[in-house]
Design a protein around this motif. Structure first.
Motif, PDB file in Angstrom:
ATOM      1  N   CYS A  22      39.970  37.353 114.247  1.00 14.17           N
ATOM      2  CA  CYS A  22      38.979  37.424 113.183  1.00 14.17           C
ATOM      3  C   CYS A  22      37.389  36.940 113.830  1.00 14.17           C
ATOM      4  N   THR A  23      36.511  37.766 113.261  1.00 17.98           N
ATOM      5  CA  THR A  23      35.305  37.662 113.726  1.00 17.98           C
ATOM      6  C   THR A  23      34.227  36.727 112.677  1.00 17.98           C
ATOM      7  N   GLN A  24      34.585  36.859 111.866  1.00 14.81           N
ATOM      8  CA  GLN A  24      33.573  36.128 110.628  1.00 14.81           C
ATOM      9  C   GLN A  24      32.238  37.094 110.369  1.00 14.81           C
ATOM     10  N   ASP A  25      32.250  38.323 111.116  1.00 10.37           N
ATOM     11  CA  ASP A  25      31.310  39.354 110.550  1.00 10.37           C
ATOM     12  C   ASP A  25      31.750  40.524 109.593  1.00 10.37           C
ATOM     13  N   ARG A  26      30.985  40.725 108.675  1.00  4.36           N
ATOM     14  CA  ARG A  26      31.300  41.599 107.638  1.00  4.36           C
ATOM     15  C   ARG A  26      30.484  42.720 107.855  1.00  4.36           C
ATOM     16  N   LEU A  27      31.589  44.072 107.854  1.00  5.58           N
ATOM     17  CA  LEU A  27      31.154  45.348 108.202  1.00  5.58           C
ATOM     18  C   LEU A  27      31.337  46.333 107.029  1.00  5.58           C
ATOM     19  N   LYS A  28      30.655  47.371 106.982  1.00  5.48           N
ATOM     20  CA  LYS A  28      30.803  48.334 105.827  1.00  5.48           C
ATOM     21  C   LYS A  28      31.102  49.745 106.776  1.00  5.48           C
ATOM     22  N   CYS A  29      32.284  50.093 106.274  1.00  7.18           N
ATOM     23  CA  CYS A  29      32.501  51.729 106.853  1.00  7.18           C
ATOM     24  C   CYS A  29      31.411  52.842 106.231  1.00  7.18           C
ATOM     25  N   VAL A  30      31.008  53.435 107.092  1.00  7.94           N
ATOM     26  CA  VAL A  30      29.756  54.474 106.710  1.00  7.94           C
ATOM     27  C   VAL A  30      30.428  55.980 106.980  1.00  7.94           C
ATOM     28  N   ALA A  31      31.206  55.989 107.869  1.00  8.88           N
ATOM     29  CA  ALA A  31      31.800  57.396 108.269  1.00  8.88           C
ATOM     30  C   ALA A  31      33.182  56.962 108.964  1.00  8.88           C
ATOM     31  N   HIS A  32      33.916  57.868 109.343  1.00 12.58           N
ATOM     32  CA  HIS A  32      35.346  57.804 110.029  1.00 12.58           C
ATOM     33  C   HIS A  32      34.720  57.087 111.578  1.00 12.58           C
ATOM     34  N   GLY A  33      35.166  55.879 111.801  1.00 14.17           N
ATOM     35  CA  GLY A  33      34.951  55.142 112.999  1.00 14.17           C
ATOM     36  C   GLY A  33      33.733  54.588 113.114  1.00 14.17           C
ATOM     37  N   ALA A  34      32.772  54.645 112.148  1.00 16.28           N
ATOM     38  CA  ALA A  34      31.588  54.207 112.322  1.00 16.28           C
ATOM     39  C   ALA A  34      31.351  53.109 111.143  1.00 16.28           C
ATOM     40  N   PHE A  35      30.532  51.956 111.822  1.00 18.65           N
ATOM     41  CA  PHE A  35      30.297  50.821 110.560  1.00 18.65           C
ATOM     42  C   PHE A  35      28.885  50.246 110.716  1.00 18.65           C
ATOM     43  N   VAL A  36      28.502  49.430 109.739  1.00 22.14           N
ATOM     44  CA  VAL A  36      27.278  48.924 109.803  1.00 22.14           C
ATOM     45  C   VAL A  36      27.761  47.191 109.462  1.00 22.14           C
ATOM     46  N   HIS A  37      26.724  46.584 110.201  1.00 24.04           N
ATOM     47  CA  HIS A  37      27.258  44.992 110.079  1.00 24.04           C
ATOM     48  C   HIS A  37      26.228  44.731 108.982  1.00 24.04           C
ATOM     49  N   CYS A  38      26.883  43.911 107.904  1.00 30.27           N
ATOM     50  CA  CYS A  38      26.499  43.254 106.733  1.00 30.27           C
ATOM     51  C   CYS A  38      26.213  41.971 106.565  1.00 30.27           C
ATOM     52  N   GLY A  39      26.531  41.167 107.816  1.00 33.27           N
ATOM     53  CA  GLY A  39      26.098  40.015 107.802  1.00 33.27           C
ATOM     54  C   GLY A  39      27.446  39.127 108.189  1.00 33.27           C
ATOM     55  N   ARG A  40      27.287  37.879 107.950  1.00 30.43           N
ATOM     56  CA  ARG A  40      28.614  36.878 108.109  1.00 30.43           C
ATOM     57  C   ARG A  40      29.470  36.487 106.843  1.00 30.43           C
TER      58      ARG A  40
END
Length: 107
Positions: free
Chosen positions: A69-87
């Motif tokens: 577990c990382t405690q980082d929130r991600l959003k998937c933007v494409a297959h295999g690509a993510f953006v960081h959304c915060g903690r």
């Protein structure tokens, strides 16, 4: 414009965990906590006694594999690509120990 675009390394699996604690499909628009699994993921942090292990890092077993577990929130933007959304919360790791930033700020 979104920033902090991430792509998984070939031997690293990223899993998104929903607010209900269950894995969510990594489809565009889906958000969740980033969990990591693979041969390059550390088994944990070194504690004060020099031990490394699962007691020093949060992990979950999902589909027969251990994910950190990382405690980082991600959003998937494409297959295999993510953006960081915060903690996920106000917790960050420092020296292998969780630190509550809100409690620290209030002190």
């Amino acid at each position: 414009q979104e920033k902090h675009l991430l792509r998984s390394l070939p031997d690293l699996d990223i899993l998104l965990l929903g607010t209900d604690g269950q894995p969510v499909p990594a489809r565009p628009g889906q958000e969740g906590e980033m969990l990591l699994s693979g041969p390059t993921v550390s088994p944990g942090y070194v504690d004060a006694s020099g031990k490394i292990g699962p007691g020093t890092s949060s992990s979950q077993w999902i589909r027969g594999r251990q994910f950190r577990c990382t405690q980082d929130r991600l959003k998937c933007v494409a297959h295999g690509a993510f953006v960081h959304c915060g903690r996920v919360g106000a917790l960050v790791k420092r020296g292998g120990a969780w630190v509550d930033l809100e409690a620290l700020e209030a002190a």
